[in-house]
Design a protein around this motif. Structure first.
Motif, PDB file in Angstrom:
ATOM      1  N   ASP A  89      39.643  40.761  44.513  1.00 51.19           N
ATOM      2  CA  ASP A  89      40.376  41.682  43.733  1.00 51.19           C
ATOM      3  C   ASP A  89      41.306  40.757  42.493  1.00 51.19           C
ATOM      4  O   ASP A  89      41.164  41.351  41.452  1.00 51.19           O
ATOM      5  N   ALA A  90      41.734  39.770  43.048  1.00 52.08           N
ATOM      6  CA  ALA A  90      42.315  38.691  42.053  1.00 52.08           C
ATOM      7  C   ALA A  90      41.626  38.320  40.822  1.00 52.08           C
ATOM      8  O   ALA A  90      42.009  38.261  39.653  1.00 52.08           O
ATOM      9  N   ALA A  92      38.890  39.832  39.938  1.00 53.52           N
ATOM     10  CA  ALA A  92      38.523  41.094  39.012  1.00 53.52           C
ATOM     11  C   ALA A  92      39.808  41.486  37.947  1.00 53.52           C
ATOM     12  O   ALA A  92      39.558  41.559  36.833  1.00 53.52           O
ATOM     13  N   ALA A  93      41.086  41.120  38.554  1.00 51.74           N
ATOM     14  CA  ALA A  93      42.084  41.225  37.717  1.00 51.74           C
ATOM     15  C   ALA A  93      42.374  40.488  36.343  1.00 51.74           C
ATOM     16  O   ALA A  93      42.702  40.713  35.309  1.00 51.74           O
ATOM     17  N   ARG A  94      41.566  39.287  36.552  1.00 53.18           N
ATOM     18  CA  ARG A  94      41.722  38.245  35.563  1.00 53.18           C
ATOM     19  C   ARG A  94      40.683  38.445  34.442  1.00 53.18           C
ATOM     20  O   ARG A  94      40.574  38.539  33.404  1.00 53.18           O
ATOM     21  N   ALA A  96      39.698  41.490  33.952  1.00 52.98           N
ATOM     22  CA  ALA A  96      40.061  42.784  33.195  1.00 52.98           C
ATOM     23  C   ALA A  96      40.950  42.324  32.179  1.00 52.98           C
ATOM     24  O   ALA A  96      41.070  42.889  31.013  1.00 52.98           O
ATOM     25  N   ALA A  97      41.921  41.316  32.392  1.00 53.55           N
ATOM     26  CA  ALA A  97      42.820  41.148  31.540  1.00 53.55           C
ATOM     27  C   ALA A  97      42.248  40.274  30.504  1.00 53.55           C
ATOM     28  O   ALA A  97      42.693  40.398  29.231  1.00 53.55           O
ATOM     29  N   GLU A 100      40.535  42.981  28.268  1.00 49.57           N
ATOM     30  CA  GLU A 100      41.475  43.694  27.566  1.00 49.57           C
ATOM     31  C   GLU A 100      42.015  42.973  26.217  1.00 49.57           C
ATOM     32  O   GLU A 100      41.967  43.763  25.198  1.00 49.57           O
ATOM     33  N   ARG A 266      35.938  46.837  39.741  1.00 51.53           N
ATOM     34  CA  ARG A 266      37.351  46.614  39.734  1.00 51.53           C
ATOM     35  C   ARG A 266      37.929  46.347  38.310  1.00 51.53           C
ATOM     36  O   ARG A 266      39.086  46.588  38.236  1.00 51.53           O
ATOM     37  N   ALA A 267      37.040  45.579  37.594  1.00 51.95           N
ATOM     38  CA  ALA A 267      37.941  45.031  36.380  1.00 51.95           C
ATOM     39  C   ALA A 267      37.417  46.038  35.370  1.00 51.95           C
ATOM     40  O   ALA A 267      37.862  45.956  33.963  1.00 51.95           O
ATOM     41  N   CYS A 268      37.024  47.462  35.625  1.00 55.04           N
ATOM     42  CA  CYS A 268      36.393  48.334  34.759  1.00 55.04           C
ATOM     43  C   CYS A 268      35.483  48.054  33.470  1.00 55.04           C
ATOM     44  O   CYS A 268      35.784  48.156  32.578  1.00 55.04           O
TER      45      CYS A 268
END
Length: 271
Positions: A89-90, A92-94, A96-97, A100, A266-268
């Motif tokens: 999850d973490a 995937a968050a990176r 996504a960031a 973006e 998760r990262a879209c």
């Protein structure tokens, strides 16, 4: 869409987590060598403080779920699947960031026989999102000390993912690249990017020396690591590695596909 529960079951079924193939003896040997600051196990990390064997074991118990009991010295090591899921999850968050921001990224692997497909899918998704997938130092020589002595490799890229090959390798039907823990390939790539006037990556995605070597140089780095790779988890604890995902890094390549789908969703970044 792959659910969290389905992925957890998959991790255990194919032994990406749970009782993994890495033996307890191999993991404990790595912790001893890391505590002695053996460069073969540091793989590019220069720890800020001293890490004794017991401290490393306690860290790996917290981050991976291995047994914290030093009296457990035999058998197979264990990875807690819930820790793997939290780290994914973490991770995937990176992704996504950086997507973006449409920021440049660098991907590399020392496990091309197992993890190349995982990174290729990430590279393609990030490229589709507008990120520049960097390929600096293509074809450059890298001298790496191995157990067989000093060997010269060439830095190459497969669909945006860096790896090293022995000279003459990479023919049709041959192996995709060589297995290595060395941080020298990522140092070579980053130095070439800087010498060429950039751009430089805002995120480096990779295993072994790719993550540790980049993180030590101040680049944000994320990647997977097995129970016998304490360097990434030390780097995460000290702040030089952003995310270390505990999992077996040497199972069959197709077993990583559900992880790819999960993190991209998760990262879209799913298409």
């Amino acid at each position: 869409m792959l659910t969290r529960g389905a992925l957890r079951a998959h991790l255990l079924d194919v032994r990406l987590a749970g009782a993994v193939a890495t033996s307890r003896e191999v993991s404990l040997r790595s912790y001893r060598l890391f505590a002695a600051r053996d460069p073969r196990v540091l793989i590019g990390i220069d720890p800020e403080r001293e890490w004794g064997q017991r401290e490393l074991l306690a860290l790996m118990a917290r981050r991976c779920g291995v047994s914290a009991d030093p009296r457990d010295t035999t058998g197979q090591d264990v990875i807690d699947p819930d820790r793997t899921l939290a780290a994914l999850d973490a991770f995937a968050a990176r992704l996504a960031a950086v997507a973006e921001r449409r920021a440049p990224v660098l991907l590399g692997t020392g496990h091309p026989h197992r993890l190349l497909g995982f990174y290729v899918a990430l590279a393609e998704a990030l490229s589709a999102a507008g990120c520049a997938v960097l390929t600096p130092a293509q074809g450059r020589s890298v001298d790496i000390t191995t157990r067989f002595g000093l060997r010269t490799y060439r830095l190459g890229y497969v669909r945006g993912v860096a790896l090293v090959r022995e000279p003459g390798a990479g023919r049709a039907g041959g192996e995709p690249g060589a297995h290595t823990h060395s941080p020298l390939p990522v140092r070579t790539a980053l130095a070439a990017a800087a010498e060429g006037g950039g751009p430089l990556p805002e995120l480096v995605i990779g295993d072994h020396g790719w993550a540790c070597g980049a993180g030590q140089l101040g680049f944000e780095a994320i990647g997977p690591a097995d129970t016998d790779d304490p360097a990434l988890f030390v780097g995460e604890a000290e702040g030089s590695v952003s995310v270390a995902v505990p999992l077996d890094d040497a199972v069959r390549p197709e077993y990583y596909r559900p992880l790819t789908r999960y993190v991209l969703n998760r990262a879209c970044l799913s298409r």
